[in-house]
Enzyme design. Structure first.
Site, PDB file in Angstrom:
ATOM      1  N   THR A 177       0.882  -1.181   0.000  1.00  0.00           N
ATOM      2  CA  THR A 177       0.000   0.000   0.000  1.00  0.00           C
ATOM      3  C   THR A 177       0.904   1.210   0.000  1.00  0.00           C
ATOM      4  O   THR A 177       1.951   1.203   0.639  1.00  0.00           O
ATOM      5  CB  THR A 177      -0.912   0.106   1.251  1.00  0.00           C
ATOM      6  N   ARG A 205     -12.378  -8.887  -1.378  1.00  0.00           N
ATOM      7  CA  ARG A 205     -12.050  -8.285  -0.065  1.00  0.00           C
ATOM      8  C   ARG A 205     -11.551  -6.853  -0.279  1.00  0.00           C
ATOM      9  O   ARG A 205     -10.709  -6.584  -1.121  1.00  0.00           O
ATOM     10  CB  ARG A 205     -10.986  -9.131   0.620  1.00  0.00           C
ATOM     11  N   ASP A 208      -8.655  -1.098   3.985  1.00  0.00           N
ATOM     12  CA  ASP A 208      -8.948   0.278   4.384  1.00  0.00           C
ATOM     13  C   ASP A 208      -8.675   1.295   3.281  1.00  0.00           C
ATOM     14  O   ASP A 208      -9.215   2.400   3.314  1.00  0.00           O
ATOM     15  CB  ASP A 208      -8.104   0.661   5.612  1.00  0.00           C
ATOM     16  N   THR A 228      -1.216   2.274   6.146  1.00  0.00           N
ATOM     17  CA  THR A 228      -0.821   1.032   5.480  1.00  0.00           C
ATOM     18  C   THR A 228      -0.834  -0.046   6.559  1.00  0.00           C
ATOM     19  O   THR A 228      -0.819   0.264   7.741  1.00  0.00           O
ATOM     20  CB  THR A 228       0.589   1.124   4.863  1.00  0.00           C
ATOM     21  N   GLY A 229      -0.818  -1.298   6.111  1.00  0.00           N
ATOM     22  CA  GLY A 229      -0.827  -2.392   7.079  1.00  0.00           C
ATOM     23  C   GLY A 229      -2.121  -3.162   6.963  1.00  0.00           C
ATOM     24  O   GLY A 229      -2.766  -3.166   5.914  1.00  0.00           O
TER      25      GLY A 229
HETATM   26  N1  GLY Z   1      -3.850  -1.502   3.957  1.00  0.00           N
HETATM   27  C1  GLY Z   1      -4.131  -2.177   2.788  1.00  0.00           C
HETATM   28  C2  GLY Z   1      -5.056  -3.284   2.911  1.00  0.00           C
HETATM   29  O1  GLY Z   1      -5.307  -3.782   4.000  1.00  0.00           O
HETATM   30  O2  GLY Z   1      -5.554  -3.711   1.886  1.00  0.00           O
END
Ligand code: GLY
Length: 323
Positions: A177, A205, A208, A228-229
């Site tokens: 990300t 899916r 965020d 990110t994460g």
């Molecule tokens: N932070 C990126 C994701 O969970 O897709």
């Protein structure tokens, strides 16, 4: 970074370093924060060595690269987002188009692809040989790869073979990300986020990144933040919006970041034994920048119009469990 209003500044996740100089060039020429963040993010989307964003991203469980992106204009409080988009290499541009020409904020899947096609965006193959090799290695192991017959049947059969324990197949390392926040000389703040999401995710899916308030929020009156994460955590805690809300309440930037990170400790999580990494970058209304992470090793980058190159900085470390 020195305190005091910054004329032009860009901050981003570490992988955004390939894009920051392009953003700074736009800001130096008097361009807008929105143009700057899009230019930076497009370069990360094109970086084939980055397996968490754009072309070269690690695919979903079915071997398809599905991209998510969002953009927010902190002055108009306008936003655009796309989710689970296949075949289009620059989802950030599609997100911007959603913001600019529709009364909607978010389009997903086939609808987003139809919108991209309608607006003349060029499709491309997003699955690189390297990303496909990683997918085959992890999902198929030494087992049989899909045959050459009916593609849908092949995919369906694969799906059904792995589906019982599919959460264990989610990629262990890659939470790519990219985040880019810019402030232009008029004080407008914009924030852009783009991702290929969690490697081997369930098709459809969304994390965020395309969700305004979770992975992206900007309000030029107070500041902006992006994550990110593991996106599920930022969705549940509305992390990006929380940082901006804490700034609005008068907290200094670093305290706002710390508080939003500490909020994550309340999340009850049966999947907590898996990687629980969360990172936030943020900027206040004056253009001061900072970032935080649950990992002690994480870094971020920023550049101002006076700087020749991006500079790296360590993030504030806020572990998920109190130490
Ligand atoms: N932070 C990126 C994701 O969970 O897709």
């Amino acid at each position: 970074m020195a305190r005091g209003a910054q004329v032009g500044v860009v901050v981003g996740s570490y992988n955004a370093r390939v894009g920051l100089p392009a953003a700074i060039e736009i800001l130096r020429a008097g361009g807008s924060a929105l143009d700057a963040v899009v230019a930076a993010v497009k370069l990360v989307e094109d970086d084939l060595t980055d397996h968490g964003v754009g072309t070269g991203g690690i695919p979903n469980l079915l071997g398809q690269v599905e991209l998510d992106a969002s953009i927010m204009d902190g002055t108009a409080l306008a936003a655009g987002a796309v989710g689970a988009v296949k075949h289009y290499p620059h989802p950030i541009e599609i997100a911007r188009k959603v913001m600019e020409v529709t009364p909607h904020v978010m389009l997903v899947g086939e609808g987003a692809e139809l919108f991209a096609r309608y607006h003349g965006f060029e499709p491309a193959n997003l699955l690189t040989e390297e990303a496909e090799r990683e997918w085959r290695r992890c999902i198929h192991g030494d087992g049989e790869a899909p045959g050459e017959g009916n593609a849908w049947e092949d995919q369906y059969n694969l799906y059904m073979r792995v589906v019982k324990d599919w959460t264990k197949l989610l990629h262990k390392e890659i939470f790519g990300t990219t985040n880019v926040i810019a402030r232009d000389r008029e004080g407008n703040i914009a924030c852009a986020v783009s991702t290929s999401g969690w490697g081997f995710k369930w098709p459809g899916r969304l994390g965020d990144s395309p969700i305004i308030g979770a992975g992206n929020y900007a309000d030029s009156r107070f500041g902006a933040a992006a994550c990110t994460g593991r996106g599920e955590m930022a969705i549940r805690a509305a992390s990006a919006h929380s940082v901006v809300m804490y700034l609005r309440q008068g907290m200094p930037l670093e305290e706002a970041l710390r508080t939003a990170m500490v909020d994550l400790r309340a999340l009850v999580d049966p999947f907590a034994e898996r990687d629980n990494v969360m990172n936030i970058v943020a900027m206040d209304r004056e253009g001061n920048v900072a970032a935080a992470s649950t990992s002690a090793a994480a870094r971020f980058v920023f550049q101002t119009t006076e700087m020749d190159d991006p500079e790296e900085r360590p993030r504030i470390h806020v572990p998920l469990r109190e130490e």
